[in-house]
Every structure is written in C-alpha cells, then in structure tokens.
Design an enzyme around this catalytic site. Structure first.
Site, PDB file in Angstrom:
ATOM      1  N   PRO A   1       0.821  -1.214   0.000  1.00  0.00           N
ATOM      2  CA  PRO A   1       0.000   0.000   0.000  1.00  0.00           C
ATOM      3  C   PRO A   1       0.851   1.259   0.000  1.00  0.00           C
ATOM      4  O   PRO A   1       2.034   1.201   0.307  1.00  0.00           O
ATOM      5  CB  PRO A   1      -0.817  -0.113   1.291  1.00  0.00           C
ATOM      6  CG  PRO A   1      -0.293  -1.262   2.038  1.00  0.00           C
ATOM      7  CD  PRO A   1       0.631  -2.029   1.183  1.00  0.00           C
ATOM      8  N   PRO A   2       0.271   2.389  -0.358  1.00  0.00           N
ATOM      9  CA  PRO A   2       1.037   3.631  -0.441  1.00  0.00           C
ATOM     10  C   PRO A   2       1.638   4.006   0.908  1.00  0.00           C
ATOM     11  O   PRO A   2       1.026   3.776   1.948  1.00  0.00           O
ATOM     12  CB  PRO A   2       0.001   4.678  -0.850  1.00  0.00           C
ATOM     13  CG  PRO A   2      -1.197   3.941  -1.269  1.00  0.00           C
ATOM     14  CD  PRO A   2      -1.135   2.580  -0.698  1.00  0.00           C
TER      15      PRO A   2
ATOM     16  N   THR B   1       9.632   2.917  -2.069  1.00  0.00           N
ATOM     17  CA  THR B   1      10.646   3.749  -2.694  1.00  0.00           C
ATOM     18  C   THR B   1      11.863   3.888  -1.786  1.00  0.00           C
ATOM     19  O   THR B   1      13.001   3.863  -2.247  1.00  0.00           O
ATOM     20  CB  THR B   1      10.063   5.128  -3.023  1.00  0.00           C
ATOM     21  OG1 THR B   1       8.824   4.938  -3.690  1.00  0.00           O
ATOM     22  CG2 THR B   1      10.987   5.906  -3.903  1.00  0.00           C
TER      23      THR B   1
ATOM     24  N   HIS C   1     -26.837  10.643  17.850  1.00  0.00           N
ATOM     25  CA  HIS C   1     -26.264   9.778  16.809  1.00  0.00           C
ATOM     26  C   HIS C   1     -24.964   9.132  17.299  1.00  0.00           C
ATOM     27  O   HIS C   1     -24.805   7.910  17.250  1.00  0.00           O
ATOM     28  CB  HIS C   1     -26.010  10.615  15.548  1.00  0.00           C
ATOM     29  CG  HIS C   1     -25.375   9.882  14.418  1.00  0.00           C
ATOM     30  ND1 HIS C   1     -26.069   9.492  13.306  1.00  0.00           N
ATOM     31  CD2 HIS C   1     -24.092   9.470  14.222  1.00  0.00           C
ATOM     32  CE1 HIS C   1     -25.254   8.869  12.482  1.00  0.00           C
ATOM     33  NE2 HIS C   1     -24.042   8.849  13.007  1.00  0.00           N
ATOM     34  N   GLU C   2     -24.079   9.957  17.797  1.00  0.00           N
ATOM     35  CA  GLU C   2     -22.779   9.422  18.233  1.00  0.00           C
ATOM     36  C   GLU C   2     -22.941   8.509  19.432  1.00  0.00           C
ATOM     37  O   GLU C   2     -22.261   7.473  19.537  1.00  0.00           O
ATOM     38  CB  GLU C   2     -21.805  10.561  18.566  1.00  0.00           C
ATOM     39  CG  GLU C   2     -21.524  11.550  17.448  1.00  0.00           C
ATOM     40  CD  GLU C   2     -21.166  10.906  16.123  1.00  0.00           C
ATOM     41  OE1 GLU C   2     -20.716   9.750  16.119  1.00  0.00           O
ATOM     42  OE2 GLU C   2     -21.367  11.552  15.084  1.00  0.00           O
TER      43      GLU C   2
ATOM     44  N   HIS D   1     -23.712   5.037  18.312  1.00  0.00           N
ATOM     45  CA  HIS D   1     -22.526   4.244  17.954  1.00  0.00           C
ATOM     46  C   HIS D   1     -21.838   3.716  19.216  1.00  0.00           C
ATOM     47  O   HIS D   1     -21.487   2.544  19.310  1.00  0.00           O
ATOM     48  CB  HIS D   1     -21.502   5.115  17.220  1.00  0.00           C
ATOM     49  CG  HIS D   1     -21.895   5.510  15.835  1.00  0.00           C
ATOM     50  ND1 HIS D   1     -22.263   4.608  14.884  1.00  0.00           N
ATOM     51  CD2 HIS D   1     -21.943   6.726  15.234  1.00  0.00           C
ATOM     52  CE1 HIS D   1     -22.532   5.246  13.755  1.00  0.00           C
ATOM     53  NE2 HIS D   1     -22.353   6.546  13.945  1.00  0.00           N
TER      54      HIS D   1
HETATM   55  C1  NHX Z   1     -23.467  18.116   5.851  1.00  0.00           C
HETATM   56  N1  NHX Z   1     -22.146  16.832   7.387  1.00  0.00           N
HETATM   57  O1  NHX Z   1     -22.912  17.573   4.932  1.00  0.00           O
HETATM   58  C2  NHX Z   1     -22.869  18.043   7.213  1.00  0.00           C
HETATM   59  C3  NHX Z   1     -21.908  19.183   7.431  1.00  0.00           C
HETATM   60  C4  NHX Z   1     -25.038  12.441  11.465  1.00  0.00           C
HETATM   61  C5  NHX Z   1     -24.281  13.932  13.237  1.00  0.00           C
HETATM   62  N2  NHX Z   1     -24.558  18.801   5.699  1.00  0.00           N
HETATM   63  O2  NHX Z   1     -21.785   9.376  11.000  1.00  0.00           O
HETATM   64  O3  NHX Z   1     -21.052  14.353  10.152  1.00  0.00           O
HETATM   65  O4  NHX Z   1     -23.937  15.552   7.641  1.00  0.00           O
HETATM   66  O5  NHX Z   1     -20.967   9.035  13.431  1.00  0.00           O
HETATM   67  C6  NHX Z   1     -16.137  11.054   5.790  1.00  0.00           C
HETATM   68  C7  NHX Z   1     -16.531  11.050   7.123  1.00  0.00           C
HETATM   69  C8  NHX Z   1     -20.176  13.247   4.593  1.00  0.00           C
HETATM   70  C9  NHX Z   1     -16.948  11.598   4.821  1.00  0.00           C
HETATM   71  C10 NHX Z   1     -17.760  11.588   7.478  1.00  0.00           C
HETATM   72  C11 NHX Z   1     -18.977  12.700   4.225  1.00  0.00           C
HETATM   73  C12 NHX Z   1     -19.773  12.684   6.861  1.00  0.00           C
HETATM   74  C13 NHX Z   1     -20.870  11.525  10.784  1.00  0.00           C
HETATM   75  C14 NHX Z   1     -21.883  13.836   6.211  1.00  0.00           C
HETATM   76  C15 NHX Z   1     -22.616  12.763  11.953  1.00  0.00           C
HETATM   77  N3  NHX Z   1     -20.706  10.128  12.712  1.00  0.00           N
HETATM   78  N4  NHX Z   1     -22.249  13.487   8.516  1.00  0.00           N
HETATM   79  C16 NHX Z   1     -21.164  10.256  11.497  1.00  0.00           C
HETATM   80  C17 NHX Z   1     -21.778  13.480   9.751  1.00  0.00           C
HETATM   81  C18 NHX Z   1     -22.781  15.644   7.551  1.00  0.00           C
HETATM   82  C19 NHX Z   1     -20.576  13.232   5.898  1.00  0.00           C
HETATM   83  C20 NHX Z   1     -18.145  12.147   5.178  1.00  0.00           C
HETATM   84  C21 NHX Z   1     -18.555  12.143   6.494  1.00  0.00           C
HETATM   85  C22 NHX Z   1     -23.959  13.407  11.895  1.00  0.00           C
HETATM   86  C23 NHX Z   1     -22.134  12.314  10.608  1.00  0.00           C
HETATM   87  C24 NHX Z   1     -21.854  14.464   7.560  1.00  0.00           C
HETATM   88 ZN    ZN Z   2     -22.461   7.982  12.394  1.00  0.00          ZN
END
Ligand code: NHX
Ligand code: ZN
Length: 676
Positions: free
Chosen positions: A236-237, A242, A458-459, A462
């Site tokens: 993997p990267p 290198t 939500h958190e 989890h």
């Molecule tokens: C939005 N973000 O896009 C807002 C800012 C459900 C409380 N309007 O699941 O933050 O809704 O457990 C990588 C990682 C998109 C890529 C997280 C792309 C999250 C994260 C959407 C929490 N925690 N969702 C979660 C969340 C969002 C998103 C991502 C990403 C929320 C949730 C982002």
């Molecule tokens: Zn989540």
C-alpha cells in the site's frame, strides 16, 4: 523511513549544457536589429525619377549609389546653398548634412543607359557606385529572419519543456531518451542505507539478498544459480517501497537508475518504447547495475484482450518493449530491475512470470512492533519530554503507514510549537493522530441546540452499541466537535486482527448502524448525516455476500477476482438472477443488523440518553466515562488477551526479531480507524 534527497543525482543523459546555443541567436538578432536602426537614421528625400533626370541634366548630382535589388538609387546633391534650396525647399536644414535623395528607378538597365549617356554628354561627372545589396537587412528580414524566429521558437519550447521535466537535458529533441535518474557510486554523503529503513524486516531480508547478488555474484553462480532479473515491491502507499529501493541504491555500490512508470509516457507515439530501449542500453553500459521503476502500473497494466475496445496502443507498445528487454533474446546480464506498485493484481501476467519480475516482495503496513521502530526513527529529530511513550504511540496508530507516522511526528511538533511549548508531549501526539485521521477540527462551525442534540444522540448510538457488543472495536472516545467533513465521531482503536470472523463484521456493522438507529428511536427523525455510515455498511454487506461467501442463499461463493484478467470485461461473472440474489441478501443483512441495533438501543435507552446528555455537556467523552455509565465492558480487548498470553507482559516489551513474514493476501477493506 526517511526521505533523504539524493544530492548525487545527475541526469543520465548528457551533461547539462554550460553554454546555451540560444545566446548566439540572441546576439545575432540584437546586432542586426541594431544595425538596421542605426543605418536608417540618414534623412533622405524621395524624388520622382523624372525629377532626378532633371537634376542630372542640371548638374546638381554629385554621387550616386545604385541598389539593384531594390530598384532604387540614392544620390547626393552638390554642396551648394542654391541647389539645396531648389531640391529641399524650406526643409533644407533637415537634409543639409547628408544631402541625400532617394529615387525609384524603372530598372537598372534603363538607369545605366541614362547615366552613361549623361556621362558621355558630360552632364554628370561624379561616381556611380553599384551596390550589390547594401540592404542586407531587407534580405535578412525576408529570408533569414523567419527561420531564425522558428529556431528561436523551438529553442524556447525545448527549454520550457525540459524545464517542466525537471531541468537539464531533455526537451523535444530528446523525447526518445530515457529520463532515468542515475545515482552513481562514489558519493557517500546523504546516502540511504538499510539502517534508515525501520520495520519491513521481511522485505528487507529479501532485498538484501539482491544486494548480495550484485556484490558477490560468483557465490551464487558457482552453484549454478542464475542471478534474478527483477523484483517487484508490492504494498500500500506510504509503506516505504521507494525508500527500500533507495536503500538498495545506497548499499549496493552499483549504479542505480531510478524513474517513474509515468516517465515513459509522452504525447508522442512510440516514445515510450524508445525510452525503454534507451534505458536498457544505458544500463547495459553500466552493468552491473540496478534499474528502479516506481509506480510501474502506469505502463504495466494488463494488456487488453479486445483490440478494438479499451486498449491503449502506446502503453502496450511500451510494455511490450519492457517485456522483451527484460527477457528477450538480448542479454542483459548484471542488470537487475526493481519495480514498485501498490496494485500487483492489475499488472500484466507476462510481467510477473519467472525470468522477469520473478520475485514479489510484499511490503505490508507495519504492525505494532514495526510501528515502534518507525516511531523511533522519526522521533530522533523531535524534542520530546518524558510523557511520550513510544509503545503507547505504536499502539495508538493501527493501520498507519510509515509515511503516516512521519506525518504524525511532524504534525505533533507543529502543534507543540503553536502552543509555544519547549517540548512535544503526549497530548500533542494524540492531537496529531486525530488531525491526520479525522481532519482539521472546526470548532467554529455553528450548530443549533437541536442539531447538537441530534449529533450527540447519533454518536451516543454508535458508542452504546459498540460497548455492548463483544466483537465490536473498542471505543476510545466520542466527540461532537466537528472535524473534517464530519460533525461528530466515535473513535475506535481497531484491533489488528489477522483474521476477521463473521461475528466481527456483523458487530461492526451493527455499531455503525447505531447512529441512524438512535436518531430513529430517540428523535423520531432520521437525517442525511448518516450517509457515510450507510455507505460503509452497504459496501461491507455486499462484500460479505459476493466476496466472502457469508450469506445464506449464496454460501461459499466468491465473485472476487484476484487475477484481474477476467474475460468478463464489463459484465459481471454471474447471472442476473444471482445479481438479484446478491442485492437481496445484502439488503437482508443490513436490515437484520439495523433491527439488532435498534433492539440494543431500546434495551439500553437509559444509558444511551445519559451518554447523549453528557456528550452535549462535555463535547468529548472517553471510554472511562462510558464505564461509569454502563459498567465495565465485559470483554477483554485483543491487546489484553495477547498480554495475558505473554505472561502479563506488554507485547511490546521485548521485540521478537521477525525472521520472515508470510505473504498474507487478505482482502482488507478500508482500514477503519474512526467510525464517523
Ligand atoms: C453536511 N455533514 O454535509 C454536514 C456538514 C449524522 C451527526 N450537511 O456518522 O457528520 O452531515 O458518526 C467522511 C466522514 C459526509 C466523509 C464523514 C462525508 C460525513 C458523521 C456527512 C454525523 N458520525 N455526517 C457520522 C456526519 C454531515 C458526511 C463524510 C462524512 C452526523 C455524521 C456528515
Ligand atoms: Zn455515524
């Protein structure tokens, strides 16, 4: 894992020119343009031919210059106030100095006839000077200048192109030349050696053997063995492929050509193959030597089966040339080819057969021991205090590559500097890890009370589920501080398992779905925020069904294709009916886990809500706080288990010398470090 720039690198093709030919062009142009302007300062008055004839007859003219190519003459008027007044009128003062007039003549012959007659008639007594072409400027302008400009343009383009390609030689006049960098022996400073390569013990051992071949070939050939042609570094990267190659260059004491697979590619057809030829020609001259091709997948991708579709002639020609150079009729004894890629599965099979890249050296992500060694290398330049424990850092960074660890060390120093500390402490390292895994903290993101509640529930979902399930990853902390793209996250320390069981996948899926489930149960409202959770769960479910053979209706079937050279093309290796079945099974798995998640949350509603409220209040809570709410987690982590096996000693206390590592080819999905 250090990246030392090699000072002794110089271009293999030609020395950089000290004297640039474009200077000559520049000087010539300047001289000519300059002379043009200086010559043209003589003021002349244009006079019709008939008037000129009059002047001759009147004996006004003193001297004549004939420009046959221009069909014109210049004549000088006698120095006489009367005459000048007649010729120039009231502008006499302008022309007085040179007293020139210029005349267009019908033709040189006609003019000669006229002036000879005038001479015979003693009307004109001055000189007539036939100049072949005083006007070389004009000749130059019309015939040479365009060429000069063209040449200049080429020189300019050439320099610009070679500038883009890293300076020195190159440019469009040497497209067919290989662009390999040559690291020659001799220059000892700034060398990368095997000592600089931490971890990677298995790979190091194999590659050391290659160095040994080069240093003492007779030891192997005397017994009838053949020196290997090439080795492929796969991993993997950021795992140090290198770096390993650089260390070979440093240790082997033979010339080392280094180039990237994409260096073969150019917009001109046939260039790739020609560069391969050139590279091998140079290498054979310097044999024994090593050629290193980084990112070989750029040219080594499997050749298309269907000549009409999706094939890339230029790339395939390059690859064919590489194949023949490596093991064709030509001998290239003493030339060992190393190549690096992170996608060995997509490489053309012909490239991997014996006689070409006959050995594959797998460079895996470092395990906890190797991470410790890598940390020790990168911590050398960093001023740390006693709170920093290398063992702890190694344990906190599962799934990190050598490059990631280098990044953590650097980032921690920057964070400490920002806080005006004189030493980097443990917290700075933890912040750096968070920063690298989760992105930048965005404390300024504006959230309403309702949004905050939604995020916290939500958190907490989890967190609760992962706490309650045996095979879920152990939780580190839960935060509702926005970071990167996420509004909140539950952080886990993934166990570095060698094998993943169905239970592990299911429990992980369940806890990932816990966020959405908590939203539904406790808030009666689901949000789009779970997109990332759902994406990962869905992918996992499909992998379970289609790759791992873990579903009821399609047991023990895997449609994973590790060979990469399927004849299916764009079609799937299964029928429509199976496709439907896969969809159904994946859907069922997700539905089952979601139901389970909801049930667990209902059973632990009190604890979950307490947790959520605590989150809103504190924003960050750790595993200890969860312990206070739910009581001690029933299950020991893998780490503790290994420790128990080890007689109560930390697995990192005494590092076993790893002899060789098996080539594990596990289908590891994205190493999950955080459950967003
Ligand atoms: C939005 N973000 O896009 C807002 C800012 C459900 C409380 N309007 O699941 O933050 O809704 O457990 C990588 C990682 C998109 C890529 C997280 C792309 C999250 C994260 C959407 C929490 N925690 N969702 C979660 C969340 C969002 C998103 C991502 C990403 C929320 C949730 C982002
Ligand atoms: Zn989540």
């Amino acid at each position: 894992m250090e990246n030392k720039p090699a000072n002794n690198a110089n271009k293999a093709t030609g020395k950089s020119p000290k004297f640039n030919i474009s200077w000559i062009y520049g000087i010539i142009i300047l001289v000519l343009v300059g002379s043009y302007f200086f010559n043209d300062t003589v003021p002349t008055k244009e006079v019709p031919y008939s008037t000129f004839e009059e002047y001759v007859k009147q004996g006004v003219i003193e001297k004549i210059n004939v420009f046959s190519t221009k069909n014109s003459i210049e004549a000088q008027i006698k120095k006489d106030t009367e005459i000048m007044k007649k010729v120039y009128g009231n502008k006499t003062d302008i022309y007085e100095k040179d007293r020139m007039i210029s005349v267009r003549i019908p033709s040189v012959e006609e003019f000669s006839k006229f002036i000879n007659k005038a001479k015979e008639d003693k009307l004109y007594t001055g000189v007539v000077d036939y100049k072949v072409s005083r006007d070389y400027i004009e000749v130059f302008l019309y015939s040479i200048l365009p060429f000069l400009l063209l040449i200049l343009f080429f020189v300019f383009m050439n320099r610009r192109m070679s500038g883009q390609m890293g300076g020195g030689s190159g440019g469009i006049f040497s497209v067919g030349k290989s662009k390999a960098q040559l690291f020659d022996k001799g220059n000892t400073e700034n060398k990368t050696t095997f000592k600089d390569v931490a971890g990677l013990s298995g790979a190091k051992q194999e590659i050391e053997e290659i160095v040994a071949f080069l240093k003492n070939p007779s030891k192997y050939t005397e017994l009838g063995g053949k020196i290997p042609k090439g080795a492929l570094l796969v991993g993997p990267p950021g795992t140090g492929k290198t770096l390993l190659a650089k260390a070979v260059a440093g240790e082997a004491d033979v010339p080392f050509f280094s180039m990237s697979g994409s260096d073969f590619v150019e917009m001109f057809v046939g260039v790739g193959a020609s560069r391969v030829r050139d590279l091998f020609r140079q290498a054979k001259e310097k044999s024994p030597c090593i050629i290193f091709i980084d990112e070989i997948d750029a040219i080594g991708r499997a050749r298309g089966k269907n000549p009409n579709m999706g094939s890339n002639d230029e790339r395939e020609n390059t690859l064919n040339q590489l194949l023949t150079e490596m093991d064709g009729f030509g001998t290239n004894s003493g030339v060992i080819i190393l190549a690096a890629t992170n996608r060995a599965d997509i490489l053309d099979k012909a490239l991997l057969r014996a006689g070409r890249f006959d050995r594959q050296i797998h460079v895996d992500l470092p395990d906890v021991h190797e991470r410790k060694q890598i940390f020790n290398v990168h911590l050398r330049p960093i001023k740390i205090n006693e709170t920093v424990d290398v063992n702890f850092l190694a344990k906190q960074t599962p799934g990190f590559s050598g490059a990631d660890i280098a990044n953590v060390c650097n980032e921690s120093a920057l964070i400490a500097a920002r806080k005006n500390k004189s030493f980097v402490d443990k917290q700075d390292f933890l912040d750096a890890v968070d920063r690298i895994v989760g992105g930048l903290e965005k404390k300024t993101k504006i959230t309403t009370v309702a949004e905050k509640k939604s995020i916290a529930y939500h958190e907490a979902g989890h967190a609760t589920i992962s706490w309650m399930l045996e095979h879920a990853n152990p939780l580190v902390k839960v935060t509702i501080v926005p970071r990167g793209e996420a509004l909140g996250a539950a952080w886990y320390l993934p166990e570095e398992r060698q094998l993943t069981n169905r239970d592990h996948i299911q429990d992980e899926m369940c806890s990932t779905l816990g966020g959405r489930a908590a939203e539904e149960i406790f808030l009666n409202q689901i949000s789009t925020g779970a997109i990332n959770d759902l994406e990962r769960v869905t992918k996992r479910a499909y992998a379970m069904v289609a790759y791992f053979g873990m579903s009821e209706k399609l047991p023990n079937m895997s449609y994973y294709d590790s060979t990469g050279n399927s004849d299916y093309g764009f079609t799937k290796p299964y029928s429509e009916k199976t496709a439907e079945l896969i969809d159904e099974e994946a859907k069922d798995i997700v539905a089952f886990e979601y139901k389970r998640a909801k049930q667990i949350l209902k059973d632990n509603a009190e604890g979950h809500n307490k947790l959520a409220e605590m989150l809103i209040e504190k924003e960050v809570i750790f595993a200890e706080d969860l312990e206070k709410i739910f009581g001690k987690r029933q299950w020991t982590s893998r780490q503790d288990e290994l420790m128990a096996q080890n007689g109560g000693n930390d697995i990192l206390d005494d590092i076993p010398e790893i002899e060789s590592k098996e080539d594990t080819k596990a289908i590891s999905d994205d190493k999950q470090k955080v459950n967003f």
